[in-house]
Design a protein around this motif. Sequence first.
Motif, PDB file in Angstrom:
ATOM      1  N   ALA A  31      18.686 -20.045  -3.110  1.00  0.00           N
ATOM      2  CA  ALA A  31      18.517 -21.691  -2.947  1.00  0.00           C
ATOM      3  C   ALA A  31      19.218 -22.137  -3.932  1.00  0.00           C
ATOM      4  CB  ALA A  31      17.476 -22.200  -2.349  1.00  0.00           C
ATOM      5  N   GLU A  32      18.564 -21.841  -5.280  1.00  0.00           N
ATOM      6  CA  GLU A  32      19.435 -22.177  -6.503  1.00  0.00           C
ATOM      7  C   GLU A  32      20.615 -21.853  -6.762  1.00  0.00           C
ATOM      8  OE1 GLU A  32      16.680 -21.032  -9.674  1.00  0.00           O
ATOM      9  OE2 GLU A  32      15.218 -22.666  -9.214  1.00  0.00           O
ATOM     10  N   ARG A  33      21.096 -20.505  -6.264  1.00  0.00           N
ATOM     11  CA  ARG A  33      22.561 -20.057  -6.446  1.00  0.00           C
ATOM     12  C   ARG A  33      23.196 -20.971  -5.629  1.00  0.00           C
ATOM     13  NH1 ARG A  33      24.464 -15.469  -8.006  1.00  0.00           N
ATOM     14  NH2 ARG A  33      26.510 -15.043  -7.015  1.00  0.00           N
ATOM     15  N   LEU A  51      23.885 -29.443 -15.410  1.00  0.00           N
ATOM     16  CA  LEU A  51      22.664 -28.754 -14.327  1.00  0.00           C
ATOM     17  C   LEU A  51      21.279 -29.258 -14.449  1.00  0.00           C
ATOM     18  CD1 LEU A  51      23.838 -24.983 -14.351  1.00  0.00           C
ATOM     19  CD2 LEU A  51      24.222 -26.799 -12.607  1.00  0.00           C
ATOM     20  N   GLU A 108      22.752 -24.207  -4.816  1.00  0.00           N
ATOM     21  CA  GLU A 108      22.916 -25.257  -5.144  1.00  0.00           C
ATOM     22  C   GLU A 108      23.816 -25.481  -6.476  1.00  0.00           C
ATOM     23  OE1 GLU A 108      19.972 -28.797  -7.254  1.00  0.00           O
ATOM     24  OE2 GLU A 108      19.225 -26.897  -6.333  1.00  0.00           O
ATOM     25  N   ILE A 109      23.431 -24.571  -7.287  1.00  0.00           N
ATOM     26  CA  ILE A 109      24.604 -24.383  -8.598  1.00  0.00           C
ATOM     27  C   ILE A 109      25.928 -24.196  -8.030  1.00  0.00           C
ATOM     28  CG2 ILE A 109      25.105 -23.333 -10.458  1.00  0.00           C
ATOM     29  CD1 ILE A 109      21.909 -22.615 -10.803  1.00  0.00           C
ATOM     30  N   GLN A 126      22.856 -33.819 -13.590  1.00  0.00           N
ATOM     31  CA  GLN A 126      23.330 -34.144 -12.060  1.00  0.00           C
ATOM     32  C   GLN A 126      23.408 -35.335 -11.501  1.00  0.00           C
ATOM     33  OE1 GLN A 126      21.454 -31.135  -9.216  1.00  0.00           O
ATOM     34  NE2 GLN A 126      21.077 -29.957 -11.129  1.00  0.00           N
ATOM     35  N   SER A 153      18.460 -32.083 -14.318  1.00  0.00           N
ATOM     36  CA  SER A 153      18.285 -33.389 -13.356  1.00  0.00           C
ATOM     37  C   SER A 153      19.034 -34.398 -13.656  1.00  0.00           C
ATOM     38  CB  SER A 153      16.750 -33.591 -13.455  1.00  0.00           C
ATOM     39  OG  SER A 153      16.394 -34.794 -12.434  1.00  0.00           O
ATOM     40  N   ALA A 155      20.478 -19.216 -11.724  1.00  0.00           N
ATOM     41  CA  ALA A 155      20.014 -19.153 -10.545  1.00  0.00           C
ATOM     42  C   ALA A 155      18.961 -18.134 -10.131  1.00  0.00           C
ATOM     43  CB  ALA A 155      21.014 -18.875  -9.513  1.00  0.00           C
ATOM     44  N   LYS A 156      17.820 -18.489 -10.047  1.00  0.00           N
ATOM     45  CA  LYS A 156      16.453 -17.888  -9.899  1.00  0.00           C
ATOM     46  C   LYS A 156      16.447 -17.160  -8.422  1.00  0.00           C
ATOM     47  CE  LYS A 156      15.814 -18.149 -14.224  1.00  0.00           C
ATOM     48  NZ  LYS A 156      16.881 -17.285 -15.016  1.00  0.00           N
ATOM     49  N   SER A 157      16.840 -18.137  -7.460  1.00  0.00           N
ATOM     50  CA  SER A 157      16.743 -17.800  -5.971  1.00  0.00           C
ATOM     51  C   SER A 157      17.928 -18.040  -5.253  1.00  0.00           C
ATOM     52  CB  SER A 157      15.454 -18.715  -5.551  1.00  0.00           C
ATOM     53  OG  SER A 157      16.014 -19.880  -5.507  1.00  0.00           O
TER      54      SER A 157
END
Length: 146
Positions: free
Chosen positions: A37-39, A110, A41-42, A115, A112, A33-35
């Motif tokens: 939002a990514e955190r 994780l 989502e994961i 998922q 594309s 997670a780099k942001s």
Amino acid sequence: MDNYNISIKAFESIIRNLVKLEEEQHIIVEYFAKSAAERSEIVNIIENYIKTIDQFIINSKQNSRHDRKLPFATIGCEIEVENMFNQNRHKFRLISALEENLIYGDVSFLSSLGQTLLLKRPGSIVEVDLPAGRAKCRIISINAII
């Protein structure tokens, strides 16, 4: 939720990979997670997966068959898909994001593609990005990696 009847070996594979994911989930989130939002989502992907597998465990009965068939795509499974345009078949191993022993055809849950395939059932139609481009594929089979 459906009732499932799977082999003991396939059931054990699901449990083993679930325990591994639960142990690794915080590392996966921190590493990938780099942001915010990514955190989020994961975390959602992992929580949904764990919830689905927990329900699966409750609704499963093991049998003494020796097959590896699974009712849906789990971490630690092999998925065969068929391109609906040209009937070419591809096999993927759906793996943990922290898998160390990679082989050709490994796909992180994780990614594309991972998922897209995660928790899908045999017979499902999905759109996937393959090396040759975007394709509509049918999931042919899902088997535990034992």
